[in-house]
Structures are given as structure tokens and as C-alpha cells.
Design an enzyme around this catalytic site. Structure first.
Site, PDB file in Angstrom:
ATOM      1  N   TYR A 124       0.823  -1.207   0.000  1.00 14.42           N
ATOM      2  CA  TYR A 124       0.000   0.000   0.000  1.00 14.42           C
ATOM      3  C   TYR A 124       0.857   1.257   0.000  1.00 14.42           C
ATOM      4  CZ  TYR A 124       0.932   0.980   4.969  1.00 14.42           C
ATOM      5  OH  TYR A 124       1.537   1.292   6.161  1.00 14.42           O
ATOM      6  N   GLU A 168      12.308   2.579  13.962  1.00  9.90           N
ATOM      7  CA  GLU A 168      11.410   3.650  13.497  1.00  9.90           C
ATOM      8  C   GLU A 168      10.170   3.622  14.370  1.00  9.90           C
ATOM      9  OE1 GLU A 168       9.973   2.842   9.476  1.00  9.90           O
ATOM     10  OE2 GLU A 168      10.043   0.692   9.863  1.00  9.90           O
ATOM     11  N   LEU A 175      11.165   1.316   6.921  1.00  4.60           N
ATOM     12  CA  LEU A 175      10.549   1.762   5.673  1.00  4.60           C
ATOM     13  C   LEU A 175      11.245   3.066   5.252  1.00  4.60           C
ATOM     14  CD1 LEU A 175       8.153   1.327   3.645  1.00  4.60           C
ATOM     15  CD2 LEU A 175       7.037   3.167   4.899  1.00  4.60           C
ATOM     16  N   LYS A 209       6.512  -1.917   1.831  1.00  7.73           N
ATOM     17  CA  LYS A 209       5.335  -1.321   2.490  1.00  7.73           C
ATOM     18  C   LYS A 209       4.164  -2.295   2.397  1.00  7.73           C
ATOM     19  CE  LYS A 209       3.254   3.230   3.213  1.00  7.73           C
ATOM     20  NZ  LYS A 209       3.381   3.230   4.663  1.00  7.73           N
TER      21      LYS A 209
HETATM   22  N1  PDD Z   1       2.970   5.154   7.397  1.00 11.09           N
HETATM   23  N2  PDD Z   1       7.643   3.861   8.790  1.00 11.09           N
HETATM   24  C1  PDD Z   1       6.493   3.152   8.808  1.00 11.09           C
HETATM   25  C2  PDD Z   1       6.479   1.809   9.460  1.00 11.09           C
HETATM   26  C3  PDD Z   1       5.342   3.689   8.205  1.00 11.09           C
HETATM   27  O1  PDD Z   1       4.199   2.975   8.196  1.00 11.09           O
HETATM   28  C4  PDD Z   1       5.403   4.985   7.617  1.00 11.09           C
HETATM   29  C5  PDD Z   1       4.207   5.590   6.967  1.00 11.09           C
HETATM   30  C6  PDD Z   1       6.622   5.677   7.647  1.00 11.09           C
HETATM   31  C7  PDD Z   1       6.768   7.031   7.028  1.00 11.09           C
HETATM   32  O2  PDD Z   1       6.733   6.951   5.631  1.00 11.09           O
HETATM   33  P1  PDD Z   1       6.175   8.148   4.739  1.00 11.09           P
HETATM   34  O3  PDD Z   1       6.968   9.338   5.082  1.00 11.09           O
HETATM   35  O4  PDD Z   1       6.377   7.682   3.343  1.00 11.09           O
HETATM   36  O5  PDD Z   1       4.715   8.317   5.112  1.00 11.09           O
HETATM   37  C8  PDD Z   1       7.719   5.073   8.230  1.00 11.09           C
HETATM   38  C9  PDD Z   1       1.748   5.609   6.753  1.00 11.09           C
HETATM   39  C10 PDD Z   1       1.546   7.073   6.905  1.00 11.09           C
HETATM   40  C11 PDD Z   1       0.590   4.764   7.239  1.00 11.09           C
HETATM   41  O6  PDD Z   1       0.779   3.553   7.318  1.00 11.09           O
HETATM   42  O7  PDD Z   1      -0.489   5.287   7.496  1.00 11.09           O
END
Ligand code: PDD
Length: 304
Positions: free
Chosen positions: A33, A180, A205, A147
């Protein structure tokens, strides 16, 4: 106004939009996703998100449902039909529908779902006062760079944060390092004054917000290092923050109930907020003058 969602080629009322109970996403979490921010009706960092989607699909050998151009058009159309001003777009691709058997079925089409909704950006209070986090063991699998929609450990961690009344849970690996957050990347400013975030690899991620911030920091000559840092180091850091599509950048002022620095957002964090604000302005400007195809990410970021 009722919501509209895209499912495998059709725009449907959200309330009746559905996929089969034999979708492999439903049965095996066999899918990936993206969550993309929308600001003033503009999709932010669309191209980097689509590149990351491609990479996740490739790593799991799921067929790409569409090329960037038509998928970008669907994303914008779902935003338009739902009249999203500030909010998010969600894209989910699964391996498809087949009789339940673990190994990949042959000749099935991937399932593609795109939804969008309004969501308020982080509050002024969160930006100016900061947020608090707790730490919890990182019990995820060995490919957190993908992801994947398989988010149970992340769900449990975020629930622990919610029950503790804090914004986020930072995940700690077996060596005591912060990988993270449950849905965000983690940052500190170390005792030497360097901005630090975990290096890319299977443990994290590669956030699109992280990549945009690193780019902006390099241009602004902010001292930065991509390396793992321990929970102990984070507790003694000068500053800390989180970044994600939904948080943008937020100062972290306490970890496990103990203040970071003097317990207020510090100068590096304020700089990051300013740099990210500028990045959003640039994105809106680029959309306004019709630059749809953003420049490709550098190799290191594309492999994030
Ligand atoms: N999550 N690390 C994890 C485990 C994440 O699920 C996300 C983002 C990030 C940050 O990635 P980005 O900057 O591309 O949003 C880091 C999204 C927002 C979610 O699952 O809702």
C-alpha cells in the site's frame, strides 16, 4: 456528500465498494500500500510514492496493476470526486483473488483499490509543543523496507501508544536500537549536534517524508548522519522528532515519560518544520503549473 472509491476499474459509492473474500490481501496480507498526503487538493510527492509502490510490488513479485500515468489519473480523480482539500489518498494493491493456497496462484490479476478522505493536518499545538512517544520491542519481520499491508505488529505498537496517551511508539530492535515508529520514521539530534535517522535497509521503511527532509537538509547544509541510534542515545539526545505522510514533521519532547532535552522543540526541529513547509509549497507550486512528472528519485532513494 457521499464518498467514492475506486475498485478494479470502477468508481463506486464507498459504502458498497468491496473486494472478494478470497482476495489474497484479506487472507494472507499478500499486498502492499501507499498513503499519500493531499494539501489544498494537490497530491504531494505522487511520483516518489508511485516509485516506492513499484518497488514493493517488485520485491513481492506482484504484477503492477497500472502504469504511473493512469494510476496518477485515478488518484487525482478519487481526490476530486471526494472533494478532498487536506487529507490522504490510500492505494492498496494485492496479488489478487484465488482459491486459498499459500503459493502464488498462476495467471491472476492484481486487485487495486484507491480511497481518499479529508484529514486535518497536524495541529498547531502538536507542531509548536511537540508530541510524546513510548518505546516498545520491534517484533516485525525482516523486510520492513517493503510497504506491506501486513501491519499487525505496527497495530499493536500504535495501540500501546494510544493506551499510554501518547502520539507514537518507537520500535526497539534486539540490540536496543530504535528502528522507526509504528507508522513514522524516527529522528534525533545527537550530542555532537548531528541530525540522525536510521540508515536505509530492511529494518525500516524508507519514508517519502524522510527522503524529502534529507534532500532539503542537504541543500540547507544541516549536519546529518544516517545511522542507527539506541534508545539510550535517544533519551539523552538534544532533540527528537518523527516524520511521516500524516505527521509531516513533529517534535518529540518526551520518550517513555522522560523529557528530551529541555522538553520543548529545539532549533533543528524548527528548521525541519520550516524546510518541510517549503517542500510542501514547492509541491503545490509544481502542481499548479502542471509539472506532473516529478524528477526521478536518486538510486539510493528509489531503493528505500
Ligand atoms: N505510514 N515507517 C512506517 C512503518 C510507516 O508505516 C510509515 C508511513 C513511515 C513514514 O513513511 P512516509 O513518510 O512515506 O509516510 C515510516 C503511513 C503514513 C501509514 O501507514 O499510514
Amino acid at each position: 456528500m457521499s464518498r467514492v472509491s475506486y475498485v478494479n476499474g470502477r468508481y463506486l459509492p464507498h459504502a458498497v465498494a468491496s473486494v472478494s473474500i478470497e482476495d489474497r490481501g484479506y487472507q494472507f496480507s499478500d499486498g502492499v500500500y501507499e498513503v499519500i498526503a493531499v494539501r489544498d487538493g494537490n497530491v504531494v510527492d505522487l511520483y516518489p510514492h508511485l516509485l516506492r509502490l513499484d518497488r514493493s510490488l517488485h520485491e513481492l513479485r506482484i504484477t503492477k496493476p497500472m502504469d504511473h500515468f493512469p494510476l496518477g489519473a485515478v488518484v487525482r480523480e478519487v481526490v476530486r470526486r471526494n472533494r478532498v482539500g487536506d487529507g490522504i489518498v490510500y492505494i492498496q494493491v494485492t496479488r489478487g483473488v484465488a482459491r486459498r493456497a499459500h503459493a502464488f496462484p498462476k495467471h491472476i490479476a492484481p486487485s487495486l483499490v484507491v480511497t481518499a478522505r479529508n484529514l486535518a493536518p497536524p495541529s498547531d499545538a502538536a507542531r509548536s509543543n511537540g508530541v510524546r512517544v513510548i518505546s516498545t520491542p520491534d517484533i516485525r519481520w525482516g523486510r520492513c523496507d517493503i510497504k506491506s499491508i501486513s501491519l499487525l505488529p505496527n497495530v499493536l505498537a500504535r495501540q500501546a501508544a494510544a493506551e499510554a496517551g501518547v502520539y507514537e511508539a518507537w520500535l526497539i530492535d534486539e540490540d536496543g536500537m530504535v528502528t522507526e515508529g509504528s507508522a513514522s520514521n524516527a529522528w534525533i539530534v545527537d550530542q555532537a549536534g548531528n541530525l540522525v535517522t536510521h540508515d536505509l535497509g530492511p529494518a525500516i521503511l524508507g519514508g517519502i517524508t524522510r527522503a524529502a527532509l534529507l534532500d532539503a537538509c542537504r541543500s540547507a547544509k544541516v549536519k546529518l548522519v544516517e545511522r542507527a541510534f539506541s534508545l539510550d542515545e535517544a533519551r539523552n539526545a538534544r532533540e527528537a522528532m518523527v516524520s511521516s505522510t500524516t505527521a509531516f514533521v513533529l517534535p518529540v519532547v518526551a520518550i517513555d515519560g522522560r523529557s528530551v532535552g529541555d522538553g520543548t522543540p529545539g532549533p533543528v526541529c524548527r528548521k525541519l518544520l520550516e524546510l518541510y513547509h517549503q517542500h510542501l509549497q514547492d509541491e503545490l507550486g509544481a502542481n499548479a503549473i502542471g509539472i506532473k512528472a516529478r524528477r526521478p528519485l536518486s538510486k539510493s532513494k528509489a531503493s528505500a
